[in-house]
Design a protein around this motif. Structure first.
Motif, PDB file in Angstrom:
ATOM      1  N   ARG A  12       0.809  -1.223   0.000  1.00  0.00           N
ATOM      2  CA  ARG A  12       0.000   0.000   0.000  1.00  0.00           C
ATOM      3  C   ARG A  12       0.842   1.273   0.000  1.00  0.00           C
ATOM      4  O   ARG A  12       0.489   2.252  -0.643  1.00  0.00           O
ATOM      5  N   ARG A  13       1.935   1.279   0.758  1.00  0.00           N
ATOM      6  CA  ARG A  13       2.729   2.502   0.913  1.00  0.00           C
ATOM      7  C   ARG A  13       3.976   2.543   0.055  1.00  0.00           C
ATOM      8  O   ARG A  13       4.615   3.584  -0.064  1.00  0.00           O
ATOM      9  N   GLY A  14       4.329   1.409  -0.524  1.00  0.00           N
ATOM     10  CA  GLY A  14       5.573   1.333  -1.281  1.00  0.00           C
ATOM     11  C   GLY A  14       5.493   1.988  -2.653  1.00  0.00           C
ATOM     12  O   GLY A  14       4.420   2.182  -3.211  1.00  0.00           O
ATOM     13  N   VAL A  15       6.656   2.289  -3.172  1.00  0.00           N
ATOM     14  CA  VAL A  15       6.784   2.812  -4.534  1.00  0.00           C
ATOM     15  C   VAL A  15       6.756   1.619  -5.473  1.00  0.00           C
ATOM     16  O   VAL A  15       7.438   0.621  -5.244  1.00  0.00           O
ATOM     17  N   ARG A  16       5.962   1.717  -6.547  1.00  0.00           N
ATOM     18  CA  ARG A  16       5.808   0.594  -7.468  1.00  0.00           C
ATOM     19  C   ARG A  16       6.732   0.717  -8.660  1.00  0.00           C
ATOM     20  O   ARG A  16       6.910   1.792  -9.216  1.00  0.00           O
ATOM     21  N   GLY A  17       7.283  -0.425  -9.043  1.00  0.00           N
ATOM     22  CA  GLY A  17       8.009  -0.553 -10.294  1.00  0.00           C
ATOM     23  C   GLY A  17       7.292  -1.623 -11.096  1.00  0.00           C
ATOM     24  O   GLY A  17       7.297  -2.787 -10.718  1.00  0.00           O
ATOM     25  N   VAL A  18       6.636  -1.227 -12.188  1.00  0.00           N
ATOM     26  CA  VAL A  18       5.782  -2.141 -12.948  1.00  0.00           C
ATOM     27  C   VAL A  18       6.498  -2.600 -14.215  1.00  0.00           C
ATOM     28  O   VAL A  18       7.084  -1.790 -14.933  1.00  0.00           O
ATOM     29  N   GLN A  19       6.421  -3.893 -14.465  1.00  0.00           N
ATOM     30  CA  GLN A  19       6.962  -4.514 -15.672  1.00  0.00           C
ATOM     31  C   GLN A  19       5.919  -5.504 -16.189  1.00  0.00           C
ATOM     32  O   GLN A  19       4.980  -5.846 -15.469  1.00  0.00           O
ATOM     33  N   PRO A  20       6.067  -6.008 -17.424  1.00  0.00           N
ATOM     34  CA  PRO A  20       5.053  -6.928 -17.963  1.00  0.00           C
ATOM     35  C   PRO A  20       4.871  -8.234 -17.183  1.00  0.00           C
ATOM     36  O   PRO A  20       3.787  -8.804 -17.188  1.00  0.00           O
ATOM     37  N   THR A  21       5.912  -8.703 -16.488  1.00  0.00           N
ATOM     38  CA  THR A  21       5.797  -9.982 -15.788  1.00  0.00           C
ATOM     39  C   THR A  21       5.690  -9.857 -14.280  1.00  0.00           C
ATOM     40  O   THR A  21       5.363 -10.833 -13.609  1.00  0.00           O
ATOM     41  N   LEU A  22       5.974  -8.676 -13.734  1.00  0.00           N
ATOM     42  CA  LEU A  22       5.970  -8.531 -12.277  1.00  0.00           C
ATOM     43  C   LEU A  22       5.825  -7.083 -11.862  1.00  0.00           C
ATOM     44  O   LEU A  22       6.009  -6.171 -12.660  1.00  0.00           O
ATOM     45  N   VAL A  23       5.488  -6.909 -10.589  1.00  0.00           N
ATOM     46  CA  VAL A  23       5.409  -5.581  -9.982  1.00  0.00           C
ATOM     47  C   VAL A  23       6.216  -5.641  -8.687  1.00  0.00           C
ATOM     48  O   VAL A  23       6.043  -6.559  -7.888  1.00  0.00           O
ATOM     49  N   ALA A  24       7.120  -4.674  -8.508  1.00  0.00           N
ATOM     50  CA  ALA A  24       7.900  -4.592  -7.274  1.00  0.00           C
ATOM     51  C   ALA A  24       7.391  -3.415  -6.456  1.00  0.00           C
ATOM     52  O   ALA A  24       7.289  -2.296  -6.964  1.00  0.00           O
ATOM     53  N   HIS A  25       7.036  -3.662  -5.209  1.00  0.00           N
ATOM     54  CA  HIS A  25       6.611  -2.629  -4.266  1.00  0.00           C
ATOM     55  C   HIS A  25       7.756  -2.461  -3.269  1.00  0.00           C
ATOM     56  O   HIS A  25       8.182  -3.439  -2.655  1.00  0.00           O
TER      57      HIS A  25
END
Length: 105
Positions: A12-25
């Motif tokens: 909820r509070r993390g910064v997201r890094g979005v890619q086609p296969t995964l999302v990093a919070h």
């Protein structure tokens, strides 16, 4: 990371890094030990496929754990496209997601 509250807070509070296969919070750390969690839902595939994706992601994350900011909390959420992705693709996209979210030193 094993506590559901930590997962929830990080997502909820993390910064997201979005890619086609995964999302990093990522929640940036202030020192100490980093913690990493994986989320692989049933949308990714059968239990065999989900476990294969988890093994690949754990291996890729293990190689990058030393480059995370100290004390960071990271949750990597696998998307359905990760089921057919190679380990190299997962690694490349994880690097991009972590870099975008500011988790790397």
């Amino acid at each position: 990371m094993r506590d559901s509250d930590e997962f929830r807070t990080t997502v909820r509070r993390g910064v997201r890094g979005v890619q086609p296969t995964l999302v990093a919070h990522v929640v940036a750390g202030s020192g100490g030990r980093s913690s990493i969690g994986l989320v692989v839902s049933k949308a990714v595939g059968s239990s065999v496929v989900r476990n294969r994706v988890k093994r690949r992601l754990r291996h890729v994350l293990r190689e990058r754990a030393d480059f995370l900011l100290p004390g960071s909390r990271v949750v990597v959420r696998a998307l359905p496209a990760s089921s057919s992705a190679s380990s190299d693709t997962l690694g490349t996209q994880l690097d991009a997601a972590l870099e975008r979210s500011g988790a790397l030193r």
